[in-house]
Design a protein around this motif. Sequence first.
Motif, PDB file in Angstrom:
ATOM      1  N   VAL A  37      -9.384  -8.164 -16.839  1.00 53.75           N
ATOM      2  CA  VAL A  37      -8.349  -9.159 -16.548  1.00 53.75           C
ATOM      3  C   VAL A  37      -7.393  -8.632 -15.477  1.00 53.75           C
ATOM      4  O   VAL A  37      -7.049  -9.352 -14.524  1.00 53.75           O
ATOM      5  N   ALA A  38      -6.976  -7.376 -15.598  1.00 52.70           N
ATOM      6  CA  ALA A  38      -6.069  -6.790 -14.608  1.00 52.70           C
ATOM      7  C   ALA A  38      -6.722  -6.756 -13.229  1.00 52.70           C
ATOM      8  O   ALA A  38      -6.083  -7.083 -12.216  1.00 52.70           O
ATOM      9  N   GLY A  39      -7.995  -6.381 -13.171  1.00 57.96           N
ATOM     10  CA  GLY A  39      -8.697  -6.351 -11.891  1.00 57.96           C
ATOM     11  C   GLY A  39      -8.802  -7.715 -11.254  1.00 57.96           C
ATOM     12  O   GLY A  39      -8.616  -7.876 -10.041  1.00 57.96           O
ATOM     13  N   LEU A  40      -9.091  -8.740 -12.072  1.00 60.49           N
ATOM     14  CA  LEU A  40      -9.159 -10.101 -11.550  1.00 60.49           C
ATOM     15  C   LEU A  40      -7.797 -10.566 -11.044  1.00 60.49           C
ATOM     16  O   LEU A  40      -7.697 -11.219 -10.004  1.00 60.49           O
ATOM     17  N   LEU A  41      -6.731 -10.245 -11.777  1.00 60.45           N
ATOM     18  CA  LEU A  41      -5.386 -10.618 -11.331  1.00 60.45           C
ATOM     19  C   LEU A  41      -5.021  -9.927 -10.025  1.00 60.45           C
ATOM     20  O   LEU A  41      -4.399 -10.538  -9.145  1.00 60.45           O
ATOM     21  N   VAL A  42      -5.400  -8.667  -9.882  1.00 62.15           N
ATOM     22  CA  VAL A  42      -5.148  -7.963  -8.632  1.00 62.15           C
ATOM     23  C   VAL A  42      -5.905  -8.637  -7.488  1.00 62.15           C
ATOM     24  O   VAL A  42      -5.361  -8.861  -6.401  1.00 62.15           O
ATOM     25  N   GLY A  43      -7.172  -8.991  -7.747  1.00 67.00           N
ATOM     26  CA  GLY A  43      -7.959  -9.661  -6.716  1.00 67.00           C
ATOM     27  C   GLY A  43      -7.350 -10.986  -6.287  1.00 67.00           C
ATOM     28  O   GLY A  43      -7.280 -11.299  -5.097  1.00 67.00           O
ATOM     29  N   VAL A  44      -6.890 -11.778  -7.256  1.00 64.10           N
ATOM     30  CA  VAL A  44      -6.243 -13.054  -6.942  1.00 64.10           C
ATOM     31  C   VAL A  44      -4.964 -12.805  -6.142  1.00 64.10           C
ATOM     32  O   VAL A  44      -4.692 -13.490  -5.145  1.00 64.10           O
ATOM     33  N   GLY A  45      -4.189 -11.815  -6.561  1.00 68.58           N
ATOM     34  CA  GLY A  45      -2.948 -11.502  -5.842  1.00 68.58           C
ATOM     35  C   GLY A  45      -3.196 -11.044  -4.420  1.00 68.58           C
ATOM     36  O   GLY A  45      -2.452 -11.408  -3.492  1.00 68.58           O
ATOM     37  N   VAL A  46      -4.242 -10.270  -4.227  1.00 70.73           N
ATOM     38  CA  VAL A  46      -4.584  -9.795  -2.880  1.00 70.73           C
ATOM     39  C   VAL A  46      -4.943 -10.978  -1.992  1.00 70.73           C
ATOM     40  O   VAL A  46      -4.529 -11.051  -0.836  1.00 70.73           O
ATOM     41  N   ARG A  47      -5.714 -11.919  -2.517  1.00 66.48           N
ATOM     42  CA  ARG A  47      -6.087 -13.096  -1.721  1.00 66.48           C
ATOM     43  C   ARG A  47      -4.868 -13.974  -1.451  1.00 66.48           C
ATOM     44  O   ARG A  47      -4.704 -14.481  -0.340  1.00 66.48           O
ATOM     45  N   MET A  48      -4.004 -14.153  -2.459  1.00 63.43           N
ATOM     46  CA  MET A  48      -2.815 -14.996  -2.264  1.00 63.43           C
ATOM     47  C   MET A  48      -1.851 -14.369  -1.266  1.00 63.43           C
ATOM     48  O   MET A  48      -1.228 -15.071  -0.476  1.00 63.43           O
ATOM     49  N   GLY A  49      -1.719 -13.039  -1.316  1.00 65.75           N
ATOM     50  CA  GLY A  49      -0.775 -12.346  -0.448  1.00 65.75           C
ATOM     51  C   GLY A  49      -1.357 -11.932   0.885  1.00 65.75           C
ATOM     52  O   GLY A  49      -0.692 -11.273   1.674  1.00 65.75           O
ATOM     53  N   ASN A  50      -2.606 -12.316   1.152  1.00 71.22           N
ATOM     54  CA  ASN A  50      -3.285 -11.932   2.399  1.00 71.22           C
ATOM     55  C   ASN A  50      -3.281 -10.427   2.607  1.00 71.22           C
ATOM     56  O   ASN A  50      -3.073  -9.935   3.711  1.00 71.22           O
ATOM     57  N   GLY A  51      -3.498  -9.677   1.539  1.00 74.07           N
ATOM     58  CA  GLY A  51      -3.571  -8.232   1.639  1.00 74.07           C
ATOM     59  C   GLY A  51      -3.014  -7.572   0.397  1.00 74.07           C
ATOM     60  O   GLY A  51      -2.372  -8.217  -0.435  1.00 74.07           O
ATOM     61  N   CYS A  52      -3.295  -6.276   0.263  1.00 75.32           N
ATOM     62  CA  CYS A  52      -2.850  -5.544  -0.915  1.00 75.32           C
ATOM     63  C   CYS A  52      -1.517  -4.851  -0.652  1.00 75.32           C
ATOM     64  O   CYS A  52      -1.010  -4.828   0.466  1.00 75.32           O
ATOM     65  N   THR A  53      -0.973  -4.274  -1.693  1.00 73.85           N
ATOM     66  CA  THR A  53       0.330  -3.620  -1.581  1.00 73.85           C
ATOM     67  C   THR A  53       0.302  -2.501  -0.558  1.00 73.85           C
ATOM     68  O   THR A  53       1.196  -2.388   0.280  1.00 73.85           O
ATOM     69  N   SER A  54      -0.723  -1.660  -0.603  1.00 70.88           N
ATOM     70  CA  SER A  54      -0.758  -0.546   0.340  1.00 70.88           C
ATOM     71  C   SER A  54      -1.039  -1.034   1.756  1.00 70.88           C
ATOM     72  O   SER A  54      -0.523  -0.480   2.726  1.00 70.88           O
ATOM     73  N   GLY A  55      -1.835  -2.087   1.889  1.00 70.54           N
ATOM     74  CA  GLY A  55      -2.095  -2.628   3.218  1.00 70.54           C
ATOM     75  C   GLY A  55      -0.831  -3.163   3.864  1.00 70.54           C
ATOM     76  O   GLY A  55      -0.527  -2.872   5.022  1.00 70.54           O
ATOM     77  N   HIS A  56      -0.068  -3.939   3.104  1.00 67.94           N
ATOM     78  CA  HIS A  56       1.197  -4.461   3.637  1.00 67.94           C
ATOM     79  C   HIS A  56       2.212  -3.337   3.826  1.00 67.94           C
ATOM     80  O   HIS A  56       2.936  -3.310   4.814  1.00 67.94           O
ATOM     81  N   GLY A  57       2.242  -2.418   2.858  1.00 69.42           N
ATOM     82  CA  GLY A  57       3.235  -1.342   2.925  1.00 69.42           C
ATOM     83  C   GLY A  57       2.969  -0.342   4.032  1.00 69.42           C
ATOM     84  O   GLY A  57       3.875   0.053   4.758  1.00 69.42           O
ATOM     85  N   VAL A  58       1.714   0.078   4.191  1.00 72.39           N
ATOM     86  CA  VAL A  58       1.390   1.097   5.194  1.00 72.39           C
ATOM     87  C   VAL A  58       1.156   0.467   6.560  1.00 72.39           C
ATOM     88  O   VAL A  58       1.767   0.856   7.557  1.00 72.39           O
ATOM     89  N   CYS A  59       0.266  -0.504   6.611  1.00 73.75           N
ATOM     90  CA  CYS A  59      -0.128  -1.068   7.900  1.00 73.75           C
ATOM     91  C   CYS A  59       0.840  -2.143   8.378  1.00 73.75           C
ATOM     92  O   CYS A  59       1.240  -2.159   9.541  1.00 73.75           O
ATOM     93  N   GLY A  60       1.207  -3.044   7.480  1.00 69.79           N
ATOM     94  CA  GLY A  60       2.056  -4.159   7.885  1.00 69.79           C
ATOM     95  C   GLY A  60       3.465  -3.747   8.272  1.00 69.79           C
ATOM     96  O   GLY A  60       3.982  -4.172   9.309  1.00 69.79           O
ATOM     97  N   LEU A  61       4.089  -2.920   7.445  1.00 68.62           N
ATOM     98  CA  LEU A  61       5.456  -2.498   7.764  1.00 68.62           C
ATOM     99  C   LEU A  61       5.511  -1.634   9.011  1.00 68.62           C
ATOM    100  O   LEU A  61       6.473  -1.701   9.780  1.00 68.62           O
ATOM    101  N   SER A  62       4.457  -0.841   9.249  1.00 67.94           N
ATOM    102  CA  SER A  62       4.453  -0.009  10.457  1.00 67.94           C
ATOM    103  C   SER A  62       4.298  -0.854  11.720  1.00 67.94           C
ATOM    104  O   SER A  62       4.648  -0.414  12.810  1.00 67.94           O
ATOM    105  N   ARG A  63       3.806  -2.096  11.575  1.00 71.34           N
ATOM    106  CA  ARG A  63       3.694  -3.026  12.705  1.00 71.34           C
ATOM    107  C   ARG A  63       4.903  -3.958  12.771  1.00 71.34           C
ATOM    108  O   ARG A  63       4.929  -4.876  13.578  1.00 71.34           O
ATOM    109  N   PHE A  64       5.889  -3.745  11.896  1.00 70.07           N
ATOM    110  CA  PHE A  64       7.085  -4.578  11.807  1.00 70.07           C
ATOM    111  C   PHE A  64       6.736  -6.041  11.521  1.00 70.07           C
ATOM    112  O   PHE A  64       7.333  -6.955  12.068  1.00 70.07           O
TER     113      PHE A  64
END
Length: 147
Positions: free
Chosen positions: A94-121
């Motif tokens: 259930v947790a894995g499925l919720l993470v997958g849904v959240g990643v699709r809804m947020g157009n990326g994962c926490t580390s992707g937005h945090g590392v890559c997205g924030l570094s691109r402003f």
Amino acid sequence: MSIDWNTFTPWSALFGGLLIGLATALYLLGNGRVAGITGIVASPLLAVIRRTGLQPEMTRLTFLLGLLTAPWLWALFAPLPVASVDVGPGLLIVAGLLVGVGVRMGNGCTSGHGVCGLSRFSLRSLVNVLCFMLGGAFSVWVVRHWL
């Protein structure tokens, strides 16, 4: 707040962060895109399902191979941390499925937005990271004060 000095590991954390940054930069240079793990995993899977061939997916497959072999490489130099899972397989699914849904809804994962997205402003990444952090803080508050 107090720091548990026995488990405080700033040097290995710094080294791990540098490796993540280096892998992200190399992927960007080699592929021309930001390293989003969801897309990197999904694209070869879709190529297999659609039978379009894996040759265009070699950069992604190499990146995934690096992710899968990294623990064994690390084990050559230091012991791996002991993993402890205190929940059953149903809750993990259930947790894995919720993470997958959240990643699709947020157009990326926490580390992707945090590392890559924030570094691109990226404003979208900033909003996502703020939502992740507020959601995490709210979850901790609910668990500690309501449950």
